[in-house]
Design an enzyme around this catalytic site. Structure first.
Site, PDB file in Angstrom:
ATOM      1  N   LYS A   1      33.875 -35.511 -15.608  1.00  0.00           N
ATOM      2  CA  LYS A   1      32.877 -36.127 -16.480  1.00  0.00           C
ATOM      3  C   LYS A   1      33.543 -36.789 -17.675  1.00  0.00           C
ATOM      4  CE  LYS A   1      29.104 -32.821 -15.636  1.00  0.00           C
ATOM      5  NZ  LYS A   1      28.111 -33.760 -15.095  1.00  0.00           N
TER       6      LYS A   1
ATOM      7  N   ASP B   1      25.166 -25.259 -17.929  1.00  0.00           N
ATOM      8  CA  ASP B   1      24.885 -25.499 -16.513  1.00  0.00           C
ATOM      9  C   ASP B   1      24.564 -24.206 -15.751  1.00  0.00           C
ATOM     10  OD1 ASP B   1      24.424 -27.530 -14.732  1.00  0.00           O
ATOM     11  OD2 ASP B   1      26.491 -27.637 -13.997  1.00  0.00           O
TER      12      ASP B   1
ATOM     13  N   LYS C   1      20.851 -21.643 -10.455  1.00  0.00           N
ATOM     14  CA  LYS C   1      22.183 -22.256 -10.514  1.00  0.00           C
ATOM     15  C   LYS C   1      22.975 -21.652 -11.662  1.00  0.00           C
ATOM     16  CE  LYS C   1      24.565 -26.666 -11.487  1.00  0.00           C
ATOM     17  NZ  LYS C   1      24.433 -28.119 -11.713  1.00  0.00           N
TER      18      LYS C   1
ATOM     19  N   GLU D   1      27.933 -30.608  -7.741  1.00  0.00           N
ATOM     20  CA  GLU D   1      28.341 -29.280  -7.279  1.00  0.00           C
ATOM     21  C   GLU D   1      27.172 -28.299  -7.202  1.00  0.00           C
ATOM     22  OE1 GLU D   1      28.342 -30.112 -10.340  1.00  0.00           O
ATOM     23  OE2 GLU D   1      27.438 -28.351 -11.275  1.00  0.00           O
TER      24      GLU D   1
ATOM     25  N   ARG E   1      24.135 -28.527  -5.991  1.00  0.00           N
ATOM     26  CA  ARG E   1      23.523 -28.457  -4.664  1.00  0.00           C
ATOM     27  C   ARG E   1      24.451 -27.762  -3.673  1.00  0.00           C
ATOM     28  NH1 ARG E   1      22.950 -34.883  -4.652  1.00  0.00           N
ATOM     29  NH2 ARG E   1      22.921 -34.427  -6.888  1.00  0.00           N
TER      30      ARG E   1
ATOM     31  N   ASP F   1      30.589 -26.894 -16.149  1.00  0.00           N
ATOM     32  CA  ASP F   1      30.666 -28.004 -15.193  1.00  0.00           C
ATOM     33  C   ASP F   1      31.444 -29.164 -15.809  1.00  0.00           C
ATOM     34  OD1 ASP F   1      30.344 -29.885 -13.251  1.00  0.00           O
ATOM     35  OD2 ASP F   1      28.192 -30.212 -13.596  1.00  0.00           O
TER      36      ASP F   1
ATOM     37  N   ASP G   1      31.210 -33.732  -8.734  1.00  0.00           N
ATOM     38  CA  ASP G   1      30.297 -33.405  -9.839  1.00  0.00           C
ATOM     39  C   ASP G   1      28.881 -33.077  -9.335  1.00  0.00           C
ATOM     40  OD1 ASP G   1      29.524 -32.943 -12.405  1.00  0.00           O
ATOM     41  OD2 ASP G   1      29.451 -35.063 -13.007  1.00  0.00           O
TER      42      ASP G   1
HETATM   43  N1  BES Z   1      25.035 -30.241 -14.197  1.00  0.00           N
HETATM   44  C1  BES Z   1      24.959 -31.602 -13.845  1.00  0.00           C
HETATM   45  C2  BES Z   1      23.600 -32.225 -14.167  1.00  0.00           C
HETATM   46  C3  BES Z   1      23.353 -32.534 -15.610  1.00  0.00           C
HETATM   47  C4  BES Z   1      23.966 -33.601 -16.216  1.00  0.00           C
HETATM   48  C5  BES Z   1      22.449 -31.795 -16.311  1.00  0.00           C
HETATM   49  C6  BES Z   1      23.688 -33.892 -17.539  1.00  0.00           C
HETATM   50  C7  BES Z   1      22.144 -32.099 -17.619  1.00  0.00           C
HETATM   51  C8  BES Z   1      22.777 -33.138 -18.233  1.00  0.00           C
HETATM   52  C9  BES Z   1      25.188 -31.771 -12.346  1.00  0.00           C
HETATM   53  O1  BES Z   1      26.082 -30.900 -11.786  1.00  0.00           O
HETATM   54  C10 BES Z   1      25.736 -33.146 -12.158  1.00  0.00           C
HETATM   55  O2  BES Z   1      26.816 -33.383 -12.631  1.00  0.00           O
HETATM   56  N2  BES Z   1      24.996 -34.006 -11.488  1.00  0.00           N
HETATM   57  C11 BES Z   1      25.407 -35.334 -11.279  1.00  0.00           C
HETATM   58  C12 BES Z   1      25.041 -35.699  -9.870  1.00  0.00           C
HETATM   59  C13 BES Z   1      25.612 -37.009  -9.434  1.00  0.00           C
HETATM   60  C14 BES Z   1      27.128 -36.922  -9.319  1.00  0.00           C
HETATM   61  C15 BES Z   1      25.000 -37.375  -8.103  1.00  0.00           C
HETATM   62  C16 BES Z   1      24.674 -36.222 -12.275  1.00  0.00           C
HETATM   63  O3  BES Z   1      23.502 -35.985 -12.531  1.00  0.00           O
HETATM   64  O4  BES Z   1      25.308 -37.113 -12.807  1.00  0.00           O
HETATM   65 ZN    ZN Z   2      26.280 -29.104 -12.704  1.00  0.00          ZN
HETATM   66 MN    MN Z   3      28.075 -31.604 -11.960  1.00  0.00          MN
END
Ligand code: BES
Ligand code: ZN
Ligand code: MN
Length: 496
Positions: free
Chosen positions: A279, A290, A267, A351, A353, A272, A349
């Site tokens: 966020k 990210d 990835k 994104e 996947r 992000d 968010d």
């Molecule tokens: N890059 C983030 C995951 C992440 C968040 C990694 C905090 C490390 C620390 C990912 O893109 C994301 O935002 N995931 C969301 C998914 C949710 C919207 C289902 C998450 O984990 O909040």
């Molecule tokens: Zn992300």
């Molecule tokens: Mn995200």
């Protein structure tokens, strides 16, 4: 940093610093006892005086020990001898590396590899030493105009081993350094800010790696080519960004022509923000990390090149920013992935996947032996496993076990989570084939369930590295994980 091995005894070696282990309470390791005898009981005296009791994390530097030829001796606490294990060893190695780098010595001889560690071979112990030394010498100060620390890290580390272990130790030096350079590349890229490390920058870094070896061929796809392949999901994430998305392919041909490749998909979201589902502001800067999955793919390939691993390995890096904009994807938008499956984007968010699914479908054309994706995918994984283990999910239990084992061997662990069909229903959408989020429960698993819908044609594993790829707080910085795990996995496959 330069490395070599020796069989010389600790009091007889000429060096800036001799490194010796001490167990709790005040028990000298055998090399330390040898040194103690040669220096007229100097270490015992000092321990008795209460300067150090050998608990783990302690270090003590003594200068110009009479009776020895070194300028300094560094004592490293190893904790209780009967509890000393591979983790304790790894910690002692890191403590020692930090202390010796701060000491001003320009070289050192470490007697830590001759410590007894249950279930660790000399090869593993020496590799840990080399990787630890390189890791401690890394400073994320590339963009500081004035460097923080005037003290230089050591430039040479000599590893003391028993005579019969010389050959394994030498092999470990070479492998350890190769892996350490891969880890270092992953950390350097991870620590770069989003305004510098853009998708185009990652493409440039990949091309540069390609120039370092004629076994590595790099190609970079632009948005128009991705459009032609129907990568509507990947491209939907890039809509809000002024930086063009890229799909980077690195083909390392270390194996026989025609042999099925191991594919690593990383990835590469270079920043992000969450997109329209933006966020919260706190610690949002850390979302520059990210792209650490992508960085780990580049780092692992760098190690493969240096170690001449006799396998075919393909790196695939889908890379983009995720930003809000008038043109960005909105919650409720429906996109069509390269596989033909449609996706309702309920949260922009989620994104990672969305870019990975198209990259995974793209893997089919390589007829892979195995596909492993590496992604900072879910905050839920940080909650589940903290910063100690990566989350591991797979459609093949044997592959999962191989990865777990590689993680244990490399001191870069993962933990297996279930990928049961039961979780799939959380991705149901009334309007598309699936939603891109599965609700609050089991967020790491439903993210993997989403990816599983694009990996039915091959053996596949997913490493969620959200908790392990970087450290926050005072020690903020990329870790380079899981380059060691991945390289170990490939090494093990090439041996079998
Ligand atoms: N890059 C983030 C995951 C992440 C968040 C990694 C905090 C490390 C620390 C990912 O893109 C994301 O935002 N995931 C969301 C998914 C949710 C919207 C289902 C998450 O984990 O909040
Ligand atoms: Zn992300
Ligand atoms: Mn995200």
């Amino acid at each position: 940093m330069k490395f070599n091995v020796t069989t010389e005894t600790p009091a007889n070696i000429k060096t800036g610093c001799v490194i010796l282990g001490v167990y709790e309470r005040r028990i000298l390791s055998s090399a330390a006892a040898q040194f103690d005898q040669a220096t007229d009981g100097m270490l015992k005296k000092i321990l008795k005086n209460g300067d150090m009791d050998g608990s783990s994390g302690q270090t003590l530097i003594l200068h110009h020990p009479a009776g020895a030829k070194c300028d300094r001796v560094l004592l490293v606490g190893c904790g209780k001898a009967d509890k000393f294990n591979s983790r304790g060893y790894q910690q002692a190695v890191l403590c020692a590396a930090q202390a010796v780098n701060a000491s001003g010595a320009s070289d050192a001889v470490s007697y830590l590899a001759v410590l007894e560690v249950p279930e660790r071979t000399i090869y593993q112990k020496v590799r840990t030493l080399v990787e630890g030394a390189c890791s401690a010498a890394y400073t994320p100060d590339a963009l500081k105009s004035k460097k923080d620390n005037p003290v230089q890290p050591i430039r040479r580390l000599t590893v003391a081993v028993d005579a019969q272990d010389m050959a394994s130790a030498r092999k470990a030096l070479v492998d350890g350094e190769a892996i350490a350079r891969g880890v270092e590349l992953a950390r350097t890229l991870g620590d770069l800010p989003g305004n510098i490390c853009t998708p185009s920058y990652l493409a440039k870094a990949a091309r540069e790696l390609g120039r370092s070896s004629d076994k590595l061929k790099v190609s970079v796809m632009d948005e128009a080519s991705m459009e032609k392949l129907g990568m509507g999901s990947l491209l939907s994430v890039a809509r809000g960004s002024r930086q063009p998305a890229k799909l980077i392919t690195l083909k390392y041909n270390g194996g026989k022509t025609g042999e099925k490749p191991f594919i690593l998909v990383g990835k590469g979201v270079t920043f992000d923000s969450g997109g329209i589902s933006i966020k919260p502001g706190a610690a949002m800067d850390e979302m520059k990390y990210d792209m650490c999955g992508a960085a780990s793919v580049l780092g692992t390939l760098k190690a493969c090149i240096a170690m001449k691993i006799p396998l075919n390995v393909v790196g695939i890096i889908p890379t983009t920013e995720n930003l809000p904009d008038g043109n960005a994807s909105k919650p409720g938008d429906i996109v069509t992935s390269m596989s033909g499956q449609t996706i309702e984007i309920l949260n922009t968010d989620a994104e990672g996947r969305l870019i990975l699914c198209d990259a995974l479908t793209y893997c089919e054309r390589f007829k892979p032996a195995v596909v492993i994706d590496i992604a900072t995918l879910t905050g839920a994984c940080v909650i589940a496993l903290g910063s100690h283990a990566a989350g591991l999910l797979s459609n093949d239990d044997k592959l999962a076990d191989e990865l777990l084992e590689a993680g244990e061997a490399a001191g870069d662990r993962a933990w297996h989570l279930p990928l049961w069909e039961d979780y799939q229903q959380q991705l149901k959408s009334n309007f598309a084939d699936m939603a891109n989020i599965g609700g609050r429960e089991a967020g790491t698993i439903t993210a993997a369930c989403f990816l599983a819908r694009f990996t039915e044609k091959f053996r596949w594993a997913h490493l969620d590295i959200a908790g392990v790829a970087w450290k926050g707080g005072d020690e903020k910085g990329a870790t380079g994980r899981p380059v060691s795990l991945l390289t170990q996995f490939l090494l093990d496959r090439s041996a079998s």
